[in-house]
Design a protein around this motif. Structure first.
Motif, mmCIF file in Angstrom:
data_model
loop_
_atom_site.group_PDB
_atom_site.id
_atom_site.type_symbol
_atom_site.label_atom_id
_atom_site.label_comp_id
_atom_site.label_asym_id
_atom_site.label_seq_id
_atom_site.Cartn_x
_atom_site.Cartn_y
_atom_site.Cartn_z
ATOM 1 N N VAL A 299 0.844 -1.193 0.000
ATOM 2 C CA VAL A 299 0.000 0.000 0.000
ATOM 3 C C VAL A 299 0.877 1.240 0.000
ATOM 4 N N ASP A 300 0.575 2.174 -0.893
ATOM 5 C CA ASP A 300 1.362 3.401 -0.983
ATOM 6 C C ASP A 300 0.443 4.484 -1.536
ATOM 7 N N PRO A 301 0.522 5.728 -1.039
ATOM 8 C CA PRO A 301 -0.275 6.754 -1.723
ATOM 9 C C PRO A 301 0.174 6.820 -3.182
ATOM 10 N N ASN A 302 -0.788 6.919 -4.063
ATOM 11 C CA ASN A 302 -0.480 6.810 -5.484
ATOM 12 C C ASN A 302 -0.082 8.166 -6.065
ATOM 13 N N TYR A 303 0.888 8.827 -5.440
ATOM 14 C CA TYR A 303 1.379 10.099 -5.959
ATOM 15 C C TYR A 303 2.435 9.804 -7.028
ATOM 16 N N SER A 304 2.267 10.429 -8.175
ATOM 17 C CA SER A 304 3.200 10.104 -9.262
ATOM 18 C C SER A 304 3.999 11.319 -9.705
ATOM 19 N N ASP A 305 3.537 12.525 -9.344
ATOM 20 C CA ASP A 305 4.228 13.726 -9.809
ATOM 21 C C ASP A 305 4.925 14.402 -8.625
ATOM 22 N N TYR A 306 6.216 14.566 -8.728
ATOM 23 C CA TYR A 306 6.995 15.135 -7.629
ATOM 24 C C TYR A 306 7.794 16.335 -8.107
ATOM 25 N N LEU A 307 7.980 17.304 -7.190
ATOM 26 C CA LEU A 307 8.964 18.350 -7.414
ATOM 27 C C LEU A 307 10.185 17.936 -6.597
ATOM 28 N N VAL A 308 11.338 17.827 -7.248
ATOM 29 C CA VAL A 308 12.508 17.240 -6.605
ATOM 30 C C VAL A 308 13.547 18.320 -6.327
ATOM 31 N N PHE A 309 13.947 18.426 -5.061
ATOM 32 C CA PHE A 309 14.958 19.400 -4.657
ATOM 33 C C PHE A 309 16.263 18.676 -4.404
ATOM 34 N N GLU A 310 17.333 19.213 -5.006
ATOM 35 C CA GLU A 310 18.647 18.576 -4.914
ATOM 36 C C GLU A 310 19.436 19.193 -3.762
ATOM 37 N N GLY A 311 20.325 18.408 -3.164
ATOM 38 C CA GLY A 311 21.256 18.937 -2.179
ATOM 39 C C GLY A 311 22.640 18.353 -2.415
ATOM 40 N N ILE A 312 23.672 19.167 -2.163
ATOM 41 C CA ILE A 312 25.055 18.698 -2.351
ATOM 42 C C ILE A 312 25.874 19.015 -1.100
ATOM 43 N N SER A 313 27.103 18.508 -1.052
ATOM 44 C CA SER A 313 27.907 18.577 0.173
ATOM 45 C C SER A 313 28.655 19.901 0.329
ATOM 46 N N VAL A 314 27.911 21.013 0.305
ATOM 47 C CA VAL A 314 28.532 22.332 0.448
ATOM 48 C C VAL A 314 27.859 23.077 1.600
ATOM 49 N N GLU A 315 28.687 23.619 2.520
ATOM 50 C CA GLU A 315 28.163 24.376 3.658
ATOM 51 C C GLU A 315 27.556 25.699 3.177
ATOM 52 N N ASP A 316 26.735 26.318 4.037
ATOM 53 C CA ASP A 316 26.122 27.611 3.701
ATOM 54 C C ASP A 316 27.177 28.687 3.424
ATOM 55 N N LEU A 354 7.646 18.986 5.151
ATOM 56 C CA LEU A 354 8.681 18.026 4.727
ATOM 57 C C LEU A 354 8.773 16.853 5.697
ATOM 58 N N SER A 355 8.506 17.138 6.964
ATOM 59 C CA SER A 355 8.673 16.139 8.005
ATOM 60 C C SER A 355 7.510 15.146 8.061
ATOM 61 N N CYS A 356 6.302 15.604 7.700
ATOM 62 C CA CYS A 356 5.076 14.809 7.907
ATOM 63 C C CYS A 356 4.447 14.227 6.657
ATOM 64 N N ALA A 357 4.498 14.969 5.565
ATOM 65 C CA ALA A 357 3.808 14.518 4.365
ATOM 66 C C ALA A 357 4.596 13.357 3.741
ATOM 67 N N PRO A 358 3.973 12.591 2.831
ATOM 68 C CA PRO A 358 4.693 11.469 2.209
ATOM 69 C C PRO A 358 5.781 11.964 1.246
ATOM 70 N N VAL A 359 6.796 12.600 1.818
ATOM 71 C CA VAL A 359 7.920 13.173 1.069
ATOM 72 C C VAL A 359 9.029 12.121 0.993
ATOM 73 N N GLU A 360 9.561 11.930 -0.195
ATOM 74 C CA GLU A 360 10.607 10.923 -0.392
ATOM 75 C C GLU A 360 11.983 11.558 -0.262
ATOM 76 N N GLY A 361 12.910 10.861 0.381
ATOM 77 C CA GLY A 361 14.300 11.297 0.412
ATOM 78 C C GLY A 361 15.159 10.209 -0.202
ATOM 79 N N HIS A 362 15.942 10.565 -1.212
ATOM 80 C CA HIS A 362 16.747 9.551 -1.895
ATOM 81 C C HIS A 362 18.211 9.961 -1.934
ATOM 82 N N VAL A 363 19.092 8.996 -1.694
ATOM 83 C CA VAL A 363 20.515 9.232 -1.907
ATOM 84 C C VAL A 363 20.773 8.926 -3.378
ATOM 85 N N SER A 364 21.058 9.975 -4.135
ATOM 86 C CA SER A 364 21.179 9.783 -5.582
ATOM 87 C C SER A 364 22.563 9.312 -5.977
ATOM 88 N N SER A 365 23.609 9.927 -5.377
ATOM 89 C CA SER A 365 24.967 9.455 -5.695
ATOM 90 C C SER A 365 25.918 9.730 -4.543
#
Ligand code: ZN
Length: 407
Positions: A299-316, A354-365
């Protein structure tokens, strides 16, 4: 369905008729119930704070929450015939809320209360209350938002052996010793304050209270793994370390985003969970498993369209780090927060989404030196307006409201 653990939410966790609540991991806690392989049963649970948080518009209860006794968990349930080295197979058949408590909450904690993943950006104590309507959650504190929850237990695991418990305590003490005064702390050592250990009494209770591992970190046995997809239909493989295993469950979440980033970051709820157990004798050796393993449900919410935000290993401040996934995840989250603020959400509201909704976090590389790349994926359909960028600029400001803060 045989109910093996009932909780009375009108009374404190320490004042239950039967000693069904535990808030530390220790091998000597007596089993409160026994089930047979092949059996299905129901366990009732407090919310993780044991009823300290109210359905109101002030975050004073989040500010004043006593974290010494947390989490309040139900168990341990023994499985007939389970011995160290076996694997207990737990099916999550169903999870639900109590009829008279169809709501949950999310908290942003101060640094003194362990903070959260973005604690350097969000200092204010805050709370969102969520209403449940079947599988859907909405919050009067976060407008223009509605999503289906993937309800799951944040915590499930078997009791550790004495040897495993010592290993946990030793390695965590060594980490704390590297910076013992840090706020928030690097880890939480055993603390006998407000310990509840089921039927354990007298000198045995005192000793276990001094040794019992805190329930905050996930460890080899599973524990507070906070896997958002551990919903109805999931199967969990738990290594057995003591006779009977001793399944402990709780910290139920109506919904959670990957990372549970505000710390009290899921939609926390009380409720019940129906489980089925089986046993794989000698399973740890047969499969070379020393750690809990999971098979998420269909069972999974059937969300198919996502806005994807990237992050990289750089400090502020622009400092380059080497393949730092944690930093990259923070950066991706802040990119998403800053984007959502353009539509009128406050930073605290965006952090909570971001903390509560069915937001996906993926390690891309993790090989493309020097940057790790992570992706935080927000389903666009959870908002009642279009959050995608276009030439005209942010399409709509959300209704005025905000989280509950301290008063
Ligand atoms: Zn939780």
């Amino acid at each position: 369905m045989r109910k093996v653990i009932s909780v009375d939410r009108k009374r404190l966790p320490t004042e239950q008729d039967e000693a069904v609540i535990v808030n530390r991991w220790h091998p000597d806690i007596p089993m409160i119930a026994e089930v047979k392989p092949g059996e299905s049963f129901r366990v009732e649970c407090f919310d993780w704070t044991g009823g300290q948080i109210n359905n109101d518009d002030s975050a004073n209860d989040i500010r004043d929450v006593n974290l010494a006794p947390c989490h309040h968990l139900s168990g341990p349930v023994g499985v007939t015939g389970a011995e160290p080295g076996d694997i207990i197979v737990v099916d999550i058949l169903d999870i639900g809320v109590f009829d008279d408590e169809r709501w949950g909450y999310t908290g942003i904690f101060s640094k003194e209360k362990f903070g959260g993943f973005l604690t350097d950006y969000f200092h204010k104590t805050a709370k969102a209350v969520w209403d449940f309507n079947g599988i859907f959650a909405t919050s009067r504190h976060i407008p223009n938002l509605r999503f289906a929850g993937l309800t799951h237990p944040g915590i499930v695991g078997c009791l550790p052996s004495h040897e495993l418990l010592k290993r946990w305590n030793d390695r965590e003490a060594a980490l704390i010793a590297t910076d013992p005064k840090r706020v928030p702390p690097l880890a939480l050592p055993p603390n006998p304050q407000d310990v509840i250990l089921g039927k354990l009494k007298g000198a045995a209770l005192e000793q276990a209270a001094r040794e019992g591992a805190r329930t905050v970190p996930p460890r080899e046995h599973g524990g507070n793994c906070d896997i958002k997809n551990l919903c109805r239909g999931s199967r969990i493989y738990l290594p057995v370390y003591v006779k009977g295993g001793g399944i402990v469950v709780g910290d139920l979440h109506f919904s959670q985003g990957d990372g549970e980033i505000t710390f009290c970051g899921a939609i926390e709820m009380s409720g019940w969970v129906d489980m089925h157990v089986d046993l794989i004798k000698g399973g740890c050796n047969k499969y070379g498993i020393g750690q809990a393993m999971f098979q998420p449900g269909p069972v999974d919410p059937n969300y198919s369209d996502y806005l994807v935000f990237e992050g990289i290993s750089v400090e502020d401040d622009g400092t380059q780090r080497y393949l730092d996934v944690t930093l990259a995840y923070k950066q991706a989250c802040m990119n998403a927060v800053n984007y959502l603020k353009k539509f009128g959400y406050s930073g605290e509201q965006a952090y909570t989404i971001l903390s509560c909704a069915p937001v996906e976090g993926h390690v891309s590389s993790v090989v493309d030196i020097p940057n790790a790349c992570v992706a935080v994926q927000i389903p666009t359909a959870i908002f009642d307006f279009d959050i995608r960028p276009n030439a005209k600029g942010p399409s709509r400001q959300v209704k005025t409201s905000d989280l509950a803060f301290e008063t």
